[in-house]
Enzyme design. Sequence first.
Site, PDB file in Angstrom:
ATOM      1  N   ASN A 148       0.900  -1.127   0.030  1.00  0.00           N
ATOM      2  CA  ASN A 148       0.115  -0.001   0.041  1.00  0.00           C
ATOM      3  C   ASN A 148       1.034   1.166   0.066  1.00  0.00           C
ATOM      4  O   ASN A 148       1.408   1.581   1.017  1.00  0.00           O
ATOM      5  CB  ASN A 148      -0.832   0.156   1.133  1.00  0.00           C
ATOM      6  CG  ASN A 148      -1.711   1.310   1.511  1.00  0.00           C
ATOM      7  OD1 ASN A 148      -1.755   2.064   0.435  1.00  0.00           O
ATOM      8  ND2 ASN A 148      -2.154   1.495   2.616  1.00  0.00           N
ATOM      9  N   TRP A 149       0.901   1.896  -1.218  1.00  0.00           N
ATOM     10  CA  TRP A 149       1.833   3.055  -1.255  1.00  0.00           C
ATOM     11  C   TRP A 149       1.262   4.214  -0.659  1.00  0.00           C
ATOM     12  O   TRP A 149       1.966   5.317  -0.806  1.00  0.00           O
ATOM     13  CB  TRP A 149       2.223   3.267  -2.780  1.00  0.00           C
ATOM     14  CG  TRP A 149       3.016   2.124  -3.389  1.00  0.00           C
ATOM     15  CD1 TRP A 149       3.322   0.715  -2.902  1.00  0.00           C
ATOM     16  CD2 TRP A 149       3.652   2.163  -4.499  1.00  0.00           C
ATOM     17  NE1 TRP A 149       4.277   0.375  -3.693  1.00  0.00           N
ATOM     18  CE2 TRP A 149       4.481   1.082  -4.768  1.00  0.00           C
ATOM     19  CE3 TRP A 149       3.620   3.242  -5.678  1.00  0.00           C
ATOM     20  CZ2 TRP A 149       5.130   0.881  -6.116  1.00  0.00           C
ATOM     21  CZ3 TRP A 149       4.484   3.154  -6.941  1.00  0.00           C
ATOM     22  CH2 TRP A 149       4.879   1.699  -7.063  1.00  0.00           C
ATOM     23  N   LYS A 150      -0.012   3.989  -0.395  1.00  0.00           N
ATOM     24  CA  LYS A 150      -0.493   5.370   0.237  1.00  0.00           C
ATOM     25  C   LYS A 150      -0.519   6.552  -0.692  1.00  0.00           C
ATOM     26  O   LYS A 150      -0.170   6.522  -1.869  1.00  0.00           O
ATOM     27  CB  LYS A 150      -0.031   5.604   1.836  1.00  0.00           C
ATOM     28  CG  LYS A 150       0.140   4.378   2.671  1.00  0.00           C
ATOM     29  CD  LYS A 150       0.051   4.538   4.001  1.00  0.00           C
ATOM     30  CE  LYS A 150       0.647   3.488   4.879  1.00  0.00           C
ATOM     31  NZ  LYS A 150       0.056   3.637   6.319  1.00  0.00           N
ATOM     32  N   HIS A 160      -9.803   1.024   4.892  1.00  0.00           N
ATOM     33  CA  HIS A 160      -8.158   1.211   5.464  1.00  0.00           C
ATOM     34  C   HIS A 160      -8.609   2.014   6.607  1.00  0.00           C
ATOM     35  O   HIS A 160      -9.527   3.075   6.506  1.00  0.00           O
ATOM     36  CB  HIS A 160      -7.192   1.766   4.582  1.00  0.00           C
ATOM     37  CG  HIS A 160      -5.715   1.546   4.973  1.00  0.00           C
ATOM     38  ND1 HIS A 160      -5.510   2.773   5.994  1.00  0.00           N
ATOM     39  CD2 HIS A 160      -4.899   1.018   4.861  1.00  0.00           C
ATOM     40  CE1 HIS A 160      -4.356   2.400   6.294  1.00  0.00           C
ATOM     41  NE2 HIS A 160      -3.838   1.370   5.656  1.00  0.00           N
ATOM     42  N   GLU A 194      -6.938   4.229   7.701  1.00  0.00           N
ATOM     43  CA  GLU A 194      -6.751   6.000   7.720  1.00  0.00           C
ATOM     44  C   GLU A 194      -7.897   6.622   7.027  1.00  0.00           C
ATOM     45  O   GLU A 194      -8.361   7.733   7.060  1.00  0.00           O
ATOM     46  CB  GLU A 194      -5.415   6.071   6.713  1.00  0.00           C
ATOM     47  CG  GLU A 194      -4.198   5.835   7.388  1.00  0.00           C
ATOM     48  CD  GLU A 194      -3.066   5.467   6.783  1.00  0.00           C
ATOM     49  OE1 GLU A 194      -2.754   5.564   5.685  1.00  0.00           O
ATOM     50  OE2 GLU A 194      -1.904   4.829   7.465  1.00  0.00           O
ATOM     51  N   GLU A 215      -5.354  -5.150  10.482  1.00  0.00           N
ATOM     52  CA  GLU A 215      -4.476  -4.155  10.723  1.00  0.00           C
ATOM     53  C   GLU A 215      -4.680  -3.402  12.122  1.00  0.00           C
ATOM     54  O   GLU A 215      -5.735  -2.557  11.963  1.00  0.00           O
ATOM     55  CB  GLU A 215      -4.809  -3.346   9.525  1.00  0.00           C
ATOM     56  CG  GLU A 215      -4.271  -3.789   8.001  1.00  0.00           C
ATOM     57  CD  GLU A 215      -3.630  -2.678   7.275  1.00  0.00           C
ATOM     58  OE1 GLU A 215      -2.503  -2.751   6.841  1.00  0.00           O
ATOM     59  OE2 GLU A 215      -4.251  -1.602   7.008  1.00  0.00           O
ATOM     60  N   GLY A 234       2.222   2.159  10.606  1.00  0.00           N
ATOM     61  CA  GLY A 234       3.092   3.368  10.682  1.00  0.00           C
ATOM     62  C   GLY A 234       3.767   3.718  11.893  1.00  0.00           C
ATOM     63  O   GLY A 234       4.331   4.953  11.979  1.00  0.00           O
ATOM     64  N   SER A 293       3.219  -2.254  10.439  1.00  0.00           N
ATOM     65  CA  SER A 293       4.674  -2.144  10.546  1.00  0.00           C
ATOM     66  C   SER A 293       5.262  -3.442  10.174  1.00  0.00           C
ATOM     67  O   SER A 293       6.259  -3.772  11.006  1.00  0.00           O
ATOM     68  CB  SER A 293       5.056  -1.678  12.036  1.00  0.00           C
ATOM     69  OG  SER A 293       4.459  -0.414  12.138  1.00  0.00           O
ATOM     70  N   GLY A 318       2.760  -1.148   4.400  1.00  0.00           N
ATOM     71  CA  GLY A 318       2.748   0.257   3.862  1.00  0.00           C
ATOM     72  C   GLY A 318       4.184   0.716   3.595  1.00  0.00           C
ATOM     73  O   GLY A 318       4.776   0.744   2.532  1.00  0.00           O
ATOM     74  N   GLY A 319       4.731   1.495   4.658  1.00  0.00           N
ATOM     75  CA  GLY A 319       5.995   2.088   4.515  1.00  0.00           C
ATOM     76  C   GLY A 319       7.293   1.190   3.894  1.00  0.00           C
ATOM     77  O   GLY A 319       7.612   1.649   2.829  1.00  0.00           O
TER      78      GLY A 319
END
Length: 265
Positions: free
Chosen positions: A10-12, A96, A98, A169, A175, A215, A236-237
């Site tokens: 997930n590149w956000k 998600h 976010e 999640e 994150g 994470s 993600g990151g």
Amino acid sequence: MKRRPIVAGNWKMNGTQEQAAAITHQILTSLPQNSQVEVVLCPPHTILGKVGDLLKGKAVLLGAQNAHWEPKGAYTGEISAPMLKDLGCRYCIVGHSERRQLFGETDASVRKRLRAVLDHGLTGILCVGETLEQRQQGKTWAVIQAQLQAALEGVESARAAAQMVIAYEPVWAIGTGQNATAAQAQEVHSQIRRWLAGRFGTAQADSIRIQYGGSVKPENTADLMAQPDVDGALVGGASLEPAAFLSIIASTAQAKETPCSTASS
Ligand code: PEP
């Protein structure tokens, strides 16, 4: 039942066209041809076309991060499921945390978005998870159960088996660098699978993949993926760093005893 592991990035809200091309190229050139792990890239909408072009004919699949419930119309700033299909998407993340926390996404809107995603032939990656406060209050399962119930209302068993991935999640792990332990992840994943069995039937529940997200890094992948009900990762990151993402894929393959190792590029 043997489920094919799935690792999605997930590149956000990250990535110019140039950066997207560089990341995608590195992943494609270093991913082993025979990877048994299903790999999905979910870049932001602006570069879906670019990444989709690079992935054409390759084993890596394209996914989006969100979709509106209507197919078209006066919904400024939104993107629909048929538009994503048109760009070559096979997956779409829905719900998600976010989106839920920062953009007012509710259980009702998540359900509508998921329905549209499924209706247009995409596979939904439905995200569920508790906040730290909810966990500390002992409400983890109640929260997740409610999210599953609301989002999957009206979804038929066959469809769930064929077109659904669940991503557990924990919000406190996203994150933050603080992942759930393997035991914490397994506990919730097994509860999710039991719930899916009650809702859709045992055979269907056994075939639905449940990813862990929060994470995920090369250092913690092996432990997490060694759990029987953890079928992959939503990353993600670390998905923006090709070496880390490839290492997560390789560790996932190894943990699930499938032939895969990172080839040198
Ligand atoms: C995510 O965005 O779904 C996620 C899990 O992020 P991170 O890996 O950065 O925690």
